[in-house]
Design a protein around this motif. Sequence first.
Motif, PDB file in Angstrom:
ATOM      1  N   ARG A 136       0.839  -1.197   0.000  1.00 37.65           N
ATOM      2  CA  ARG A 136       0.000   0.000   0.000  1.00 37.65           C
ATOM      3  C   ARG A 136       0.875   1.249   0.000  1.00 37.65           C
ATOM      4  O   ARG A 136       0.588   2.233  -0.686  1.00 37.65           O
ATOM      5  CB  ARG A 136      -0.938  -0.008   1.207  1.00 37.65           C
ATOM      6  CG  ARG A 136      -1.976   1.112   1.196  1.00 37.65           C
ATOM      7  CD  ARG A 136      -2.979   0.938   2.332  1.00 37.65           C
ATOM      8  NE  ARG A 136      -4.068   1.880   2.208  1.00 37.65           N
ATOM      9  CZ  ARG A 136      -4.047   3.128   2.688  1.00 37.65           C
ATOM     10  NH1 ARG A 136      -2.989   3.559   3.332  1.00 37.65           N
ATOM     11  NH2 ARG A 136      -5.088   3.932   2.531  1.00 37.65           N
ATOM     12  N   HIS A 137       1.953   1.201   0.775  1.00 40.50           N
ATOM     13  CA  HIS A 137       2.854   2.350   0.827  1.00 40.50           C
ATOM     14  C   HIS A 137       3.562   2.568  -0.505  1.00 40.50           C
ATOM     15  O   HIS A 137       3.813   3.711  -0.895  1.00 40.50           O
ATOM     16  CB  HIS A 137       3.873   2.167   1.954  1.00 40.50           C
ATOM     17  CG  HIS A 137       3.291   2.320   3.322  1.00 40.50           C
ATOM     18  ND1 HIS A 137       2.952   3.547   3.849  1.00 40.50           N
ATOM     19  CD2 HIS A 137       2.977   1.410   4.261  1.00 40.50           C
ATOM     20  CE1 HIS A 137       2.451   3.379   5.060  1.00 40.50           C
ATOM     21  NE2 HIS A 137       2.452   2.100   5.338  1.00 40.50           N
ATOM     22  N   GLY A 138       3.872   1.475  -1.205  1.00 38.31           N
ATOM     23  CA  GLY A 138       4.485   1.622  -2.513  1.00 38.31           C
ATOM     24  C   GLY A 138       3.546   2.297  -3.497  1.00 38.31           C
ATOM     25  O   GLY A 138       3.964   3.120  -4.315  1.00 38.31           O
ATOM     26  N   ILE A 139       2.273   1.974  -3.403  1.00 39.52           N
ATOM     27  CA  ILE A 139       1.272   2.583  -4.276  1.00 39.52           C
ATOM     28  C   ILE A 139       1.126   4.072  -3.961  1.00 39.52           C
ATOM     29  O   ILE A 139       1.046   4.906  -4.861  1.00 39.52           O
ATOM     30  CB  ILE A 139      -0.068   1.855  -4.110  1.00 39.52           C
ATOM     31  CG1 ILE A 139       0.048   0.422  -4.651  1.00 39.52           C
ATOM     32  CG2 ILE A 139      -1.201   2.606  -4.821  1.00 39.52           C
ATOM     33  CD1 ILE A 139      -1.101  -0.480  -4.286  1.00 39.52           C
ATOM     34  N   LEU A 140       1.106   4.405  -2.673  1.00 46.45           N
ATOM     35  CA  LEU A 140       0.954   5.796  -2.273  1.00 46.45           C
ATOM     36  C   LEU A 140       2.213   6.611  -2.561  1.00 46.45           C
ATOM     37  O   LEU A 140       2.140   7.778  -2.942  1.00 46.45           O
ATOM     38  CB  LEU A 140       0.612   5.884  -0.785  1.00 46.45           C
ATOM     39  CG  LEU A 140      -0.758   5.327  -0.377  1.00 46.45           C
ATOM     40  CD1 LEU A 140      -0.910   5.333   1.136  1.00 46.45           C
ATOM     41  CD2 LEU A 140      -1.875   6.138  -1.020  1.00 46.45           C
ATOM     42  N   SER A 141       3.393   5.988  -2.363  1.00 47.87           N
ATOM     43  CA  SER A 141       4.647   6.702  -2.635  1.00 47.87           C
ATOM     44  C   SER A 141       4.830   6.896  -4.128  1.00 47.87           C
ATOM     45  O   SER A 141       5.323   7.937  -4.578  1.00 47.87           O
ATOM     46  CB  SER A 141       5.827   5.921  -2.064  1.00 47.87           C
ATOM     47  OG  SER A 141       5.724   5.785  -0.670  1.00 47.87           O
ATOM     48  N   GLY A 142       4.431   5.882  -4.902  1.00 45.60           N
ATOM     49  CA  GLY A 142       4.496   5.993  -6.344  1.00 45.60           C
ATOM     50  C   GLY A 142       5.895   5.830  -6.897  1.00 45.60           C
ATOM     51  O   GLY A 142       6.836   5.458  -6.192  1.00 45.60           O
ATOM     52  N   GLY A 143       6.025   6.141  -8.174  1.00 45.64           N
ATOM     53  CA  GLY A 143       7.303   6.033  -8.851  1.00 45.64           C
ATOM     54  C   GLY A 143       7.715   7.348  -9.476  1.00 45.64           C
ATOM     55  O   GLY A 143       7.456   8.420  -8.926  1.00 45.64           O
ATOM     56  N   ASP A 144       8.331   7.269 -10.637  1.00 48.75           N
ATOM     57  CA  ASP A 144       8.841   8.464 -11.304  1.00 48.75           C
ATOM     58  C   ASP A 144       7.736   9.450 -11.670  1.00 48.75           C
ATOM     59  O   ASP A 144       7.979  10.659 -11.775  1.00 48.75           O
ATOM     60  CB  ASP A 144       9.587   8.071 -12.581  1.00 48.75           C
ATOM     61  CG  ASP A 144      10.797   7.191 -12.289  1.00 48.75           C
ATOM     62  OD1 ASP A 144      11.254   7.194 -11.128  1.00 48.75           O
ATOM     63  OD2 ASP A 144      11.271   6.512 -13.208  1.00 48.75           O
ATOM     64  N   ARG A 145       6.525   8.959 -11.864  1.00 49.16           N
ATOM     65  CA  ARG A 145       5.403   9.825 -12.255  1.00 49.16           C
ATOM     66  C   ARG A 145       4.563  10.284 -11.063  1.00 49.16           C
ATOM     67  O   ARG A 145       3.560  10.951 -11.245  1.00 49.16           O
ATOM     68  CB  ARG A 145       4.510   9.106 -13.267  1.00 49.16           C
ATOM     69  CG  ARG A 145       5.186   8.779 -14.596  1.00 49.16           C
ATOM     70  CD  ARG A 145       4.213   8.106 -15.542  1.00 49.16           C
ATOM     71  NE  ARG A 145       4.773   7.865 -16.852  1.00 49.16           N
ATOM     72  CZ  ARG A 145       5.462   6.777 -17.188  1.00 49.16           C
ATOM     73  NH1 ARG A 145       5.651   5.829 -16.283  1.00 49.16           N
ATOM     74  NH2 ARG A 145       5.939   6.624 -18.415  1.00 49.16           N
ATOM     75  N   PRO A 203       2.510   9.449  -7.160  1.00 49.41           N
ATOM     76  CA  PRO A 203       1.665   8.413  -6.548  1.00 49.41           C
ATOM     77  C   PRO A 203       0.814   7.692  -7.580  1.00 49.41           C
ATOM     78  O   PRO A 203       0.312   8.303  -8.526  1.00 49.41           O
ATOM     79  CB  PRO A 203       0.797   9.206  -5.569  1.00 49.41           C
ATOM     80  CG  PRO A 203       1.597  10.433  -5.257  1.00 49.41           C
ATOM     81  CD  PRO A 203       2.330  10.771  -6.526  1.00 49.41           C
ATOM     82  N   ALA A 204       0.653   6.374  -7.391  1.00 49.32           N
ATOM     83  CA  ALA A 204      -0.150   5.588  -8.332  1.00 49.32           C
ATOM     84  C   ALA A 204      -1.634   5.769  -8.085  1.00 49.32           C
ATOM     85  O   ALA A 204      -2.442   5.568  -8.992  1.00 49.32           O
ATOM     86  CB  ALA A 204       0.223   4.113  -8.227  1.00 49.32           C
ATOM     87  N   ALA A 205      -2.005   6.123  -6.863  1.00 47.12           N
ATOM     88  CA  ALA A 205      -3.430   6.262  -6.548  1.00 47.12           C
ATOM     89  C   ALA A 205      -3.629   7.322  -5.476  1.00 47.12           C
ATOM     90  O   ALA A 205      -2.767   7.527  -4.616  1.00 47.12           O
ATOM     91  CB  ALA A 205      -4.012   4.933  -6.081  1.00 47.12           C
ATOM     92  N   VAL A 206      -4.774   7.980  -5.543  1.00 45.43           N
ATOM     93  CA  VAL A 206      -5.181   8.958  -4.532  1.00 45.43           C
ATOM     94  C   VAL A 206      -6.358   8.343  -3.784  1.00 45.43           C
ATOM     95  O   VAL A 206      -7.445   8.191  -4.360  1.00 45.43           O
ATOM     96  CB  VAL A 206      -5.607  10.290  -5.180  1.00 45.43           C
ATOM     97  CG1 VAL A 206      -6.034  11.281  -4.095  1.00 45.43           C
ATOM     98  CG2 VAL A 206      -4.481  10.859  -6.026  1.00 45.43           C
ATOM     99  N   PRO A 207      -6.184   7.929  -2.540  1.00 41.68           N
ATOM    100  CA  PRO A 207      -7.282   7.270  -1.816  1.00 41.68           C
ATOM    101  C   PRO A 207      -8.564   8.075  -1.861  1.00 41.68           C
ATOM    102  O   PRO A 207      -8.572   9.277  -1.583  1.00 41.68           O
ATOM    103  CB  PRO A 207      -6.728   7.170  -0.380  1.00 41.68           C
ATOM    104  CG  PRO A 207      -5.248   7.131  -0.551  1.00 41.68           C
ATOM    105  CD  PRO A 207      -4.963   8.046  -1.715  1.00 41.68           C
ATOM    106  N   GLY A 208      -9.640   7.407  -2.255  1.00 41.10           N
ATOM    107  CA  GLY A 208     -10.940   8.054  -2.329  1.00 41.10           C
ATOM    108  C   GLY A 208     -11.217   8.771  -3.628  1.00 41.10           C
ATOM    109  O   GLY A 208     -12.337   9.256  -3.841  1.00 41.10           O
ATOM    110  N   ASP A 209     -10.231   8.836  -4.530  1.00 38.28           N
ATOM    111  CA  ASP A 209     -10.393   9.651  -5.731  1.00 38.28           C
ATOM    112  C   ASP A 209      -9.853   8.930  -6.970  1.00 38.28           C
ATOM    113  O   ASP A 209      -8.778   9.254  -7.471  1.00 38.28           O
ATOM    114  CB  ASP A 209      -9.665  10.985  -5.549  1.00 38.28           C
ATOM    115  CG  ASP A 209     -10.005  11.998  -6.632  1.00 38.28           C
ATOM    116  OD1 ASP A 209     -10.755  11.645  -7.565  1.00 38.28           O
ATOM    117  OD2 ASP A 209      -9.511  13.138  -6.553  1.00 38.28           O
ATOM    118  N   PRO A 210     -10.586   7.942  -7.480  1.00 39.94           N
ATOM    119  CA  PRO A 210     -10.101   7.216  -8.660  1.00 39.94           C
ATOM    120  C   PRO A 210      -9.949   8.100  -9.891  1.00 39.94           C
ATOM    121  O   PRO A 210      -9.081   7.849 -10.728  1.00 39.94           O
ATOM    122  CB  PRO A 210     -11.167   6.137  -8.882  1.00 39.94           C
ATOM    123  CG  PRO A 210     -12.386   6.614  -8.160  1.00 39.94           C
ATOM    124  CD  PRO A 210     -11.876   7.410  -6.990  1.00 39.94           C
TER     125      PRO A 210
END
Length: 242
Positions: free
Chosen positions: A153-162, A164-171
């Motif tokens: 989950r932290h990897g998704i929130l931290s994201g990569g070069d672009r 965060p991969a996701a914003v909780p609550g906001d697809p």
Amino acid sequence: IVVVFAAEHAYAQARKVSFERDVFPLLEKRCNACHNAEEAGGGLDLTRLPTMLRGGDDLGPAIIPGKPDESPLIKLLHKGGDYFMPKDGDPLAADEIAVLKKWISEGAQDDTPTFADEQIAFFEKEIRPILFERCFKCHAGKDAESGLQLTSRHGILSGGDRGPAAVPGDPAHSLLIAAVTHDGELQMPRGGDRLADTQVAALETWIRKGLPWPRTTRVLTREKLFTISDADRNHWAFRQLA
């Protein structure tokens, strides 16, 4: 410009440091390769607040809430003396240490959300198979594409070069959804078929729910959580002989 910078600086100073958003990603990046549940260097696990408060074999609790300058974690990050961490890496930058000190001074709270059983059940049934079968080929392990790890989950929130991969609550404002719906230049899975509409809908629901994740499972890995995909089942080796 000066006024805007001053306002942003004041906001950054006033905003409480988040364990989930600020502290854990920093520890994961700089410390947790040696200080995790499986490989707790010096008996110290820095992946969870309770184990940080319990501490390691020699120095007692790693952090003392409200007292950053007395916390062994902070002392060990400064060069000099018998202890200097990270052991084989570059020292933490001043702003990274400042984040940790501010978090400790504010009481060292863990704001990682907990999720209801039905939310975890949704993750297990709908999301985990998608991540395993369609995402981990490129976004897991040390060579994750674009630096994006989708195994936690932290990897998704931290994201990569672009970012965060996701914003909780906001697809609608989540990069993951833009990528799997092919809404723009970034189209995932790379080189594979687009996700089914039902899978995209499941990911949107997951993000809308706040990214439910099993609290007892920090990282998903193929080695520890082996699954068989539909593609695997259709392989000739698994087909019944005529």
